[in-house]
Design a protein around this motif. Sequence first.
Motif, PDB file in Angstrom:
ATOM      1  N   GLY A   1       6.416 -19.830  -2.430  1.00  0.00           N
ATOM      2  CA  GLY A   1       6.937 -21.192  -2.460  1.00  0.00           C
ATOM      3  C   GLY A   1       7.033 -21.804  -3.841  1.00  0.00           C
ATOM      4  O   GLY A   1       7.712 -22.821  -4.020  1.00  0.00           O
ATOM      5  N   GLU A   2       6.368 -21.220  -4.831  1.00  0.00           N
ATOM      6  CA  GLU A   2       6.453 -21.749  -6.187  1.00  0.00           C
ATOM      7  C   GLU A   2       7.763 -21.328  -6.848  1.00  0.00           C
ATOM      8  O   GLU A   2       8.432 -20.383  -6.414  1.00  0.00           O
ATOM      9  N   ILE A   3       8.121 -22.019  -7.932  1.00  0.00           N
ATOM     10  CA  ILE A   3       9.450 -21.864  -8.526  1.00  0.00           C
ATOM     11  C   ILE A   3       9.368 -21.043  -9.809  1.00  0.00           C
ATOM     12  O   ILE A   3       8.479 -21.243 -10.648  1.00  0.00           O
ATOM     13  N   LEU A   4      10.315 -20.141  -9.940  1.00  0.00           N
ATOM     14  CA  LEU A   4      10.480 -19.347 -11.150  1.00  0.00           C
ATOM     15  C   LEU A   4      11.818 -19.706 -11.784  1.00  0.00           C
ATOM     16  O   LEU A   4      12.869 -19.598 -11.140  1.00  0.00           O
ATOM     17  N   ILE A   5      11.791 -20.147 -13.025  1.00  0.00           N
ATOM     18  CA  ILE A   5      13.028 -20.372 -13.786  1.00  0.00           C
ATOM     19  C   ILE A   5      13.424 -19.050 -14.428  1.00  0.00           C
ATOM     20  O   ILE A   5      12.614 -18.408 -15.112  1.00  0.00           O
ATOM     21  N   LEU A   6      14.663 -18.639 -14.224  1.00  0.00           N
ATOM     22  CA  LEU A   6      15.126 -17.365 -14.774  1.00  0.00           C
ATOM     23  C   LEU A   6      16.641 -17.372 -14.905  1.00  0.00           C
ATOM     24  O   LEU A   6      17.331 -18.109 -14.192  1.00  0.00           O
TER      25      LEU A   6
ATOM     26  N   GLU B   1      15.333 -26.411 -21.016  1.00  0.00           N
ATOM     27  CA  GLU B   1      14.982 -27.835 -20.914  1.00  0.00           C
ATOM     28  C   GLU B   1      15.695 -28.488 -19.738  1.00  0.00           C
ATOM     29  O   GLU B   1      15.088 -29.272 -18.985  1.00  0.00           O
ATOM     30  N   LYS B   2      16.963 -28.182 -19.558  1.00  0.00           N
ATOM     31  CA  LYS B   2      17.737 -28.764 -18.459  1.00  0.00           C
ATOM     32  C   LYS B   2      17.151 -28.354 -17.115  1.00  0.00           C
ATOM     33  O   LYS B   2      17.022 -29.184 -16.193  1.00  0.00           O
ATOM     34  N   ALA B   3      16.772 -27.088 -16.970  1.00  0.00           N
ATOM     35  CA  ALA B   3      16.190 -26.614 -15.711  1.00  0.00           C
ATOM     36  C   ALA B   3      14.882 -27.323 -15.411  1.00  0.00           C
ATOM     37  O   ALA B   3      14.622 -27.727 -14.264  1.00  0.00           O
ATOM     38  N   ILE B   4      14.043 -27.486 -16.436  1.00  0.00           N
ATOM     39  CA  ILE B   4      12.757 -28.171 -16.244  1.00  0.00           C
ATOM     40  C   ILE B   4      12.993 -29.627 -15.857  1.00  0.00           C
ATOM     41  O   ILE B   4      12.328 -30.167 -14.960  1.00  0.00           O
TER      42      ILE B   4
ATOM     43  N   ASP C   1      11.965 -31.654 -12.481  1.00  0.00           N
ATOM     44  CA  ASP C   1      11.121 -32.839 -12.608  1.00  0.00           C
ATOM     45  C   ASP C   1      11.712 -34.020 -11.838  1.00  0.00           C
ATOM     46  O   ASP C   1      10.980 -34.801 -11.214  1.00  0.00           O
ATOM     47  N   MET C   2      13.029 -34.164 -11.867  1.00  0.00           N
ATOM     48  CA  MET C   2      13.698 -35.247 -11.147  1.00  0.00           C
ATOM     49  C   MET C   2      13.542 -35.092  -9.634  1.00  0.00           C
ATOM     50  O   MET C   2      13.649 -36.069  -8.879  1.00  0.00           O
ATOM     51  N   GLN C   3      13.268 -33.863  -9.193  1.00  0.00           N
ATOM     52  CA  GLN C   3      13.027 -33.602  -7.769  1.00  0.00           C
ATOM     53  C   GLN C   3      11.540 -33.648  -7.437  1.00  0.00           C
ATOM     54  O   GLN C   3      11.146 -33.368  -6.304  1.00  0.00           O
ATOM     55  N   GLY C   4      10.729 -33.980  -8.429  1.00  0.00           N
ATOM     56  CA  GLY C   4       9.289 -34.005  -8.218  1.00  0.00           C
ATOM     57  C   GLY C   4       8.679 -32.622  -8.124  1.00  0.00           C
ATOM     58  O   GLY C   4       7.628 -32.446  -7.499  1.00  0.00           O
ATOM     59  N   ARG C   5       9.297 -31.646  -8.791  1.00  0.00           N
ATOM     60  CA  ARG C   5       8.825 -30.268  -8.711  1.00  0.00           C
ATOM     61  C   ARG C   5       8.622 -29.711 -10.118  1.00  0.00           C
ATOM     62  O   ARG C   5       9.167 -30.223 -11.100  1.00  0.00           O
ATOM     63  N   GLN C   6       7.833 -28.650 -10.201  1.00  0.00           N
ATOM     64  CA  GLN C   6       7.590 -27.985 -11.473  1.00  0.00           C
ATOM     65  C   GLN C   6       7.568 -26.489 -11.265  1.00  0.00           C
ATOM     66  O   GLN C   6       7.057 -25.993 -10.254  1.00  0.00           O
ATOM     67  N   ALA C   7       8.115 -25.783 -12.232  1.00  0.00           N
ATOM     68  CA  ALA C   7       8.126 -24.334 -12.150  1.00  0.00           C
ATOM     69  C   ALA C   7       6.741 -23.768 -12.453  1.00  0.00           C
ATOM     70  O   ALA C   7       5.962 -24.357 -13.209  1.00  0.00           O
ATOM     71  N   ALA C   8       6.455 -22.620 -11.863  1.00  0.00           N
ATOM     72  CA  ALA C   8       5.183 -21.937 -12.142  1.00  0.00           C
ATOM     73  C   ALA C   8       5.295 -21.057 -13.374  1.00  0.00           C
ATOM     74  O   ALA C   8       4.291 -20.783 -14.039  1.00  0.00           O
ATOM     75  N   ALA C   9       6.514 -20.584 -13.695  1.00  0.00           N
ATOM     76  CA  ALA C   9       6.703 -19.686 -14.836  1.00  0.00           C
ATOM     77  C   ALA C   9       8.177 -19.663 -15.206  1.00  0.00           C
ATOM     78  O   ALA C   9       9.046 -20.074 -14.432  1.00  0.00           O
ATOM     79  N   VAL C  10       8.443 -19.158 -16.403  1.00  0.00           N
ATOM     80  CA  VAL C  10       9.811 -18.954 -16.892  1.00  0.00           C
ATOM     81  C   VAL C  10       9.952 -17.481 -17.268  1.00  0.00           C
ATOM     82  O   VAL C  10       9.068 -16.916 -17.932  1.00  0.00           O
TER      83      VAL C  10
END
Length: 553
Positions: free
Chosen positions: A168-173, A215-218, A222-231
Amino acid sequence: MASALSPPFIQMGFSCNFSVARPNSRVLRFSSEGTIRELVNENDNESKLKSKSISDTSTFQKHGLQEASPLVSALKASAEQDIAGFHFPGHNRGRAAPSSLTSLIGIRPFLHDLPELPELDNLFSPKGSILDAQKEAAKLFGSSETWFLVGGSTCGVQAAIMATCSPGEILILPRNSHVSAISAMVLSGAQPKYIIPEYNSEWDIAGEVTLSQVEKAITELDMQGRQAAAVLITSPTYHGICSDLRKIAVLCHSHGMPLIVDEAHGAHFKFHGELPKSALGQGADLAVQSTHKVLCSLTQSSMLHMSGDIVDKEKIGRCLQVLQSTSPSYLLLASLDAARAQLSENRETIFNEAMHLALKAKLSIKRIPGISLLESPNLSSSTAIDPLRLTIGVWQLGLSGYEADSILYDDHRIIPELVGTRSLTFAINLGTCREHIQRLVAGFEHLSATFMRNCQEKVEHDICEHAPFTDITISLNPREAFFANKRSLSISESPGEVCGEFICPYPPGIPVLFPGEIISEKALNYLLDVRNRGAEIVGAADPSLLSIVVCKV
C-alpha cells in the motif's frame, strides 16, 4: 557437424575464440587425488592417462589473486581436497559431467561447482569467505554494506523495493523502469507514482529523470495527503544517460525517503576520472549494480550496495533470503570476488585503454556521412552520458536500427548490445580490442556507402511519432492486476481495457504496457510500430500482438 545426440544449444554453432574438443582431442577427467587427468584419446580403449596437479596450472596463482580473493581462494582449496563426496550436485565434481558440455567448456567449471560446504560459508548467514569477500567489495565500491547476488540485478532491485515499501505504500519511479521494478511492486504490494521521463523523438529514446520531476511527484502526493516511501531512479539508462543523483538524493533525504538507484549499467563508474560519478558517490542509499555487464564477473552475478542508515540492512537480508536461491552457484559468487580483485589491482588505470578506444571510435564514426552519434548536446545540456556506451543513429540512411543490425551482423559479424527503432547501442568494456573497433567503424562506413545516396526521400517521414509512456492511466496497482482474473481480446478490442500482462520490446526489457494500466491507442501504435520494424515482443502471451490479455474488472 554436431552429433545428432548433442543438445540443441550445443548444436547452435556459435563462433568463439577458443578451441572445441574433437573426438581425438584431450578431454579432462578428475581424480580422487585432487588432480586433473588428461585423457589423451577418449576413444583409446587403453585410456592412456597423464596426471597434472591443479595447483601447478592454477589461473588464480598465476595472476596473484589467491590471497586477494578470499572466496576464490576458499573455492580453489575446497576443490583440491581429497574427499569422497556424497553430496549434491549430481555431476560429483565433474565425474559425471555431460560430455557434450565438457567438450565445449572443459572440466574445470564442474570441479569448482560446489555446494554450501562448511569451508565455503553460507550466502544467507556469512561468517567466513563470503563475508570477507563482501567486505572487500564494500571497501572498493564505497558502501557500508554489500550483498552478492546470484539472481542478477533483478533480485537486487526487488529486494531494495521490498525492504523500503510495505503493501500500500508509494514508490516514485520513472515509467521507463526495468520490468524488475514492476515485478517488485507485484511482490511488495507497493503502489507506483510514475515520472514520465524526457523523451527524444529523433532518437526514440527516453532521457534522464530531473530534480524538478521528482519535486513535482512529491508535491502532487503531498496535495493528496500522501507521501512516498522511497524513490527509484534508473541511472545510467541502457543508453548510458545519467541523472543528477546528487540533487535528487538531497531532496529525498529532506523528506526522509531513501533513494534507490538501479545502476545495473554503471558498476564501472568509480574507476576512471572521466566517467560519471557513481550513485553511492552522489548520496544514493541503495545501488544495484550488474557486475557482469561492463565489469568482468559471470553473467547473472550482481551486487547490492548500501550507504548510510536510512534503510534497515536486516530487512534487506530477509528480502534477499526470499528472492535468492537456497543453492547459490559458487562459481557466480567467486566471479564477483574475482572481478572485485581485478579492479583492486589497478583501479586508477584499468579503464584507460577502454576509454581510449571509445574515444577513437567516436571520432571516426562522427566523420561518416549519414551516421549520428548520441552525445550530451542531443539531450539537455546538463546530461552526462557514459563514454563507454556508443549509441549510433542510422535514420539518415533510411534504415531502422533493426535493419542496420542485420546488415552489420551478416556482412561484418558485429553484434551490438541494444537495437532500437532508429539506432544501435554498443558497449565498450575491458575486453574490447582495437581490431573490433576498426571492424565497427568499417561496418558503418559500409552502411553509409551503400545507403546514403538513395535515402533522402525516406528520412523526412521516418521519425517515430508514437512516443511511449506519455499517456498513462492506472486502474489497478501492479499486484492487484497481476492476480486478477484475465481474458484474451483481439488487439482491436483492447483499447480502454485494463492490461493484464507485461508487454516489452526486448531488449531492454522496459514494459510499454504492464498489468493494471489502461491500454491506450498510443501505446498500441508504438508496439505495433516497433514490432513491424523488427523488434521482438516479450512478456505478451501472443508475441505477434494479434491479441492481448486483459483483466476482468
